[in-house]
Each structure stands twice: as structure tokens, then as C-alpha cells.
Enzyme design. Structure first.
Site, PDB file in Angstrom:
ATOM      1  N   HIS A   1     -11.371  52.705 -11.096  1.00 20.03           N
ATOM      2  CA  HIS A   1     -11.531  51.648 -11.358  1.00 20.03           C
ATOM      3  C   HIS A   1     -11.703  50.588 -12.464  1.00 20.03           C
ATOM      4  O   HIS A   1     -13.257  50.465 -12.476  1.00 20.03           O
ATOM      5  CB  HIS A   1     -10.032  50.639 -10.827  1.00 20.03           C
ATOM      6  CG  HIS A   1     -11.631  50.442  -9.924  1.00 20.03           C
ATOM      7  ND1 HIS A   1     -11.585  49.203 -10.203  1.00 20.03           N
ATOM      8  CD2 HIS A   1     -11.292  50.241  -8.498  1.00 20.03           C
ATOM      9  CE1 HIS A   1     -12.574  48.272  -8.743  1.00 20.03           C
ATOM     10  NE2 HIS A   1     -11.925  49.569  -7.681  1.00 20.03           N
TER      11      HIS A   1
ATOM     12  N   CYS B   1     -15.067  52.350  -3.784  1.00 17.77           N
ATOM     13  CA  CYS B   1     -14.002  52.701  -5.059  1.00 17.77           C
ATOM     14  C   CYS B   1     -15.192  52.724  -6.387  1.00 17.77           C
ATOM     15  O   CYS B   1     -16.457  52.389  -5.897  1.00 17.77           O
ATOM     16  CB  CYS B   1     -13.216  50.979  -5.546  1.00 17.77           C
ATOM     17  SG  CYS B   1     -11.817  51.433  -4.678  1.00 17.77           S
TER      18      CYS B   1
END
Length: 387
Positions: free
Chosen positions: A314, A332
Site C-alpha cells: 500500500h 506491510c
């Protein structure tokens, strides 16, 4: 449930139909010459109003030359397909009788005489259902498996797997593999031996109506899904080199700097071959949902889910100082807004993310999203209930 009335004579399991014939001697008027033709009799293995479901319907010719055809129609207008034996004496349905269903049987012998019978099966005590992925008529990446999650436990996995039929538009070797889903439910996935060929059309026919899953109950309907394999794309993430590359047909089309999970603890990223599960856009990410206390609570753009445990790729503009040189996220794979937007626009659900490097907390688990590509082909095949 609409039931077809069941005649009392069915308790005998046999039915006879006597047809009249008229014939006269040469030159005669035929008066007084009517006589009964030989009877055609059948017996059906299932009888009454509370017959046990799950067994094939077997129609046996007890009197007559040989069966020519048998039709078994359910109360919804569907037919059970079946075959006549080589000796012409029995007909057996290819699929079992479903629970809570009324059936009408009509048999015809080689002489054109027919006989009929009716029965109904008992309603199920418990019904099992399932959820299919990917969705019907979707286009997905080359790593997307077929995945089935069951509402209730499946004790007889072999019986269920036998009724799952995968058809592909080109020769594709693949296998089912059973596991417990991240949710705790029984799950079975079908993956090809290698990544799918682009353009492959895939159809699943889950012909489960009438199958007993065991303690989880009966299936009372069939399921199906059809999808197409899209572009040949692979995303390579190098945790140690802090780069993400998008390859299309083997050629690099994007190469962007990233900052992945902080090594040495729970904030590290997973490595291995994972599959893009969904493109979720802008979502709220809260650290307590992944067991990291109150470390963060952010609205995050261009979110691409990789695992059930909360690993995404992301946009992470707050980590801009670390892109390309250090892993400082909470697990992430983060990148700039512009690069995340470009990657998000290019990737397909089902694209493989091949994550390598030592700055990881281990290899993604089999059920944490789609982790089957981390097993050897032999190990994956061993997870089939039919091996």
C-alpha cells in the site's frame, strides 16, 4: 417442500402395469379375442415418503425383456441421469438421491411397455453450504486458486472431492488440497501444477446435491463458477534490496523502492509466494486488529491485501525516508503515493507476489491467504483426500 403423493402399493417395492392387446384369427371379427399382455414389473430400491437420501436410485426390471430407458424426475423438474446395465435388467443413477426431495420414476422396456413409481426422501437434519472464490465471470491473475470454504465441517472429504469437477480450456494439470481456513472452517483449494496460462477459461461444477458431508450435514444444491485467467504478471518483492518489481510476460514494467516490515520481531513481513487476494482501495488500518497494540490507526490508500493476518502492499508516505534503503513498517510493503497508485492500477487479483529476503519472520502459512504455492507439487498433491 412439494411432495409427489406416494401410492400405498409402493410398500411392496414393485409396480406392475398390464396392457391390453386385441387380436383376431384370420378372417375372424376378433370378437371375444381380447386378452391380457404380459406384465412389465419394476422395483425401486428407495420407497415411501421418508427414504434415506445419499444412495443412487436403482430401478430393477423384475418382469419383461430388458429396460430400454428410465426417467427419474425430481419435484423441481430436474432429472437424474443414469445408465442401464449390460444385461438390461437394472438402471442406476449417476448421482445420489438428494434429501427432502420427491421423485417420480418411469421405466420403459424393449417392448414399449412402461411402469411408474414414486418416492420421497427424508428432509435433512442439517444443511451444509459453501463459499466459492474467485467470483463468477471474473478475470484473475495466473496464481489464483479455486477455493471453497464450507460453512460446517466436512468429515467425508473424499466423498465431497469426488463431486468437484474442474474443466479448463487447455490441458492443465492440477490438484485439490484440503486445509483449515484462517477462519477455522474446512477449506479445499485447487491449484495448477504451475501458474495458469493466460487466457485459460476455468469452470468448476460442484455437483454436491445429495452428498452427505458427515457431521456437517447434507448438501442440498449444486454450485458452479467460471473465471478467466488474465495477463501474465508477477510481482517480485526483495525485502533485503527494498525493491518491488512488476513483471509482465517476463519483462519488468515497474521497479519501485519500498520499505517493508521491520525485521527481528512481529513487525517483520512474511516471505514466500503469496497471491493478491483483493484490491481494497482506501481502508482504515488499526494495529490492535493484528496484535500490535496501539501502534497505529491510519487511513491507508491503494491497499492490496496479501494475507488474512493483515499484510498488505500500500501507499505509506509517512515512511518516505526509508523507501529503497530500510525496512521500517509494521509488516506491510509500503511505497510512495504515486508508485502505489501505479502498482494498484496495474495488478490483478490473483497475481503472485513472490517475496524474498532474510528480513522476514518466516514463510507465509498455507491458510494465511493463498499459501499453496509455497508447497512442492508432491506435497500439495498429498493434501488431496483421493490420494
Amino acid at each position: 417442500m412439494n411432495r409427489i403423493p406416494v401410492p400405498a402399493l409402493l410398500a411392496t417395492t414393485a409396480l406392475a402395469l398390464t396392457l391390453g392387446a386385441c387380436s383376431g384369427g384370420p378372417g375372424g371379427s376378433g370378437a371375444g379375442s381380447d386378452r391380457a399382455a404380459p406384465s412389465t414389473r419394476i422395483s425401486v430400491n428407495l420407497t415411501g415418503r421418508q427414504a434415506e437420501a445419499g444412495a443412487p436410485v436403482v430401478v430393477t426390471l423384475t418382469e419383461g425383456p430388458r429396460l430400454r430407458q428410465v426417467t427419474v424426475t425430481d419435484s423441481k423438474g430436474g432429472n437424474l441421469a443414469g445408465r442401464v446395465s449390460a444385461d438390461g435388467k437394472t438402471w442406476t443413477s449417476e448421482r445420489p438421491a438428494a434429501p427432502g426431495t420427491a421423485y417420480a420414476v418411469e421405466a420403459q422396456d424393449a417392448d414399449g411397455k412402461s411402469a411408474k413409481a414414486e418416492f420421497a426422501t427424508a428432509a435433512p437434519d442439517k444443511v451444509n453450504k459453501l463459499t466459492l472464490a474467485p467470483g463468477k465471470n471474473t478475470t484473475v491473475g495466473v496464481a489464483q486458486p479455486l477455493s471453497i470454504v464450507f460453512d460446517h465441517p466436512v468429515k467425508d472429504k473424499a466423498a465431497v472431492e469426488r463431486r468437484l469437477k474442474v474443466t479448463t480450456s487447455n490441458p492443465t494439470e492440477g490438484s485439490w488440497g484440503w486445509m483449515q481456513d484462517w477462519s477455522g472452517k474446512d477449506r479445499v483449494d485447487w491449484r495448477p501444477k504451475e501458474y495458469w496460462k493466460p487466457g485459460t477459461k476455468v469452470t468448476l461444477d460442484a455437483e454436491l446435491n445429495g452428498v452427505d458431508s458427515g457431521s456437517g450435514g447434507w448438501f442440498v444444491r449444486d454450485y458452479s463458477t467460471t473465471f478467466t485467467i488474465g495477463r501474465n504478471q508477477v510481482v517480485e518483492v526483495d525485502l533485503d534490496g527494498h525493491r518491488l518489481k512488476l513483471l509482465r510476460d517476463g519483462q519488468v514494467v515497474k521497479d519501485v523502492p519500498v520499505s517493508a516490515g521491520t525485521p527481528g520481531g512481529e513487525k517483520a513481513s512474511w516471505r514466500g509466494k503469496t497471491v493478491l487476494m483483493s484490491k481494497e482501495g482506501t481502508i482504515n488500518m488499526r494495529s490492535e486488529t493484528v496484535g500490535l497494540g496501539d501502534a497505529y490507526d491510519k487511513m491507508v490508500d491503494y491497499s492490496m491485501r496479501l494475507t488474512w493476518s493483515g499484510m498488505y502492499a500500500h501507499a505509506a508516505p509517512w515512511n518516505a525516508a526509508y523507501f529503497g534503503n530500510a525496512n521500517k513498517s509494521s509488516g506491510c510493503v509500503g511505497m510512495s503515493d504515486a508508485n502505489a497508485a501505479a502498482v494498484y492500477a496495474a495488478v490483478q487479483v490473483g497475481d503472485p507476489f513472490e517475496i524474498t529476503g532474510s528480513d522476514a519472520k518466516g514463510t507465509q502459512a498455507l491458510n494465511n491467504g493463498y499459501g499453496e504455492w509455497n508447497l512442492s507439487w508432491a506435497d500439495w498433491q498429498a493434501r488431496s483426500a483421493l490420494r
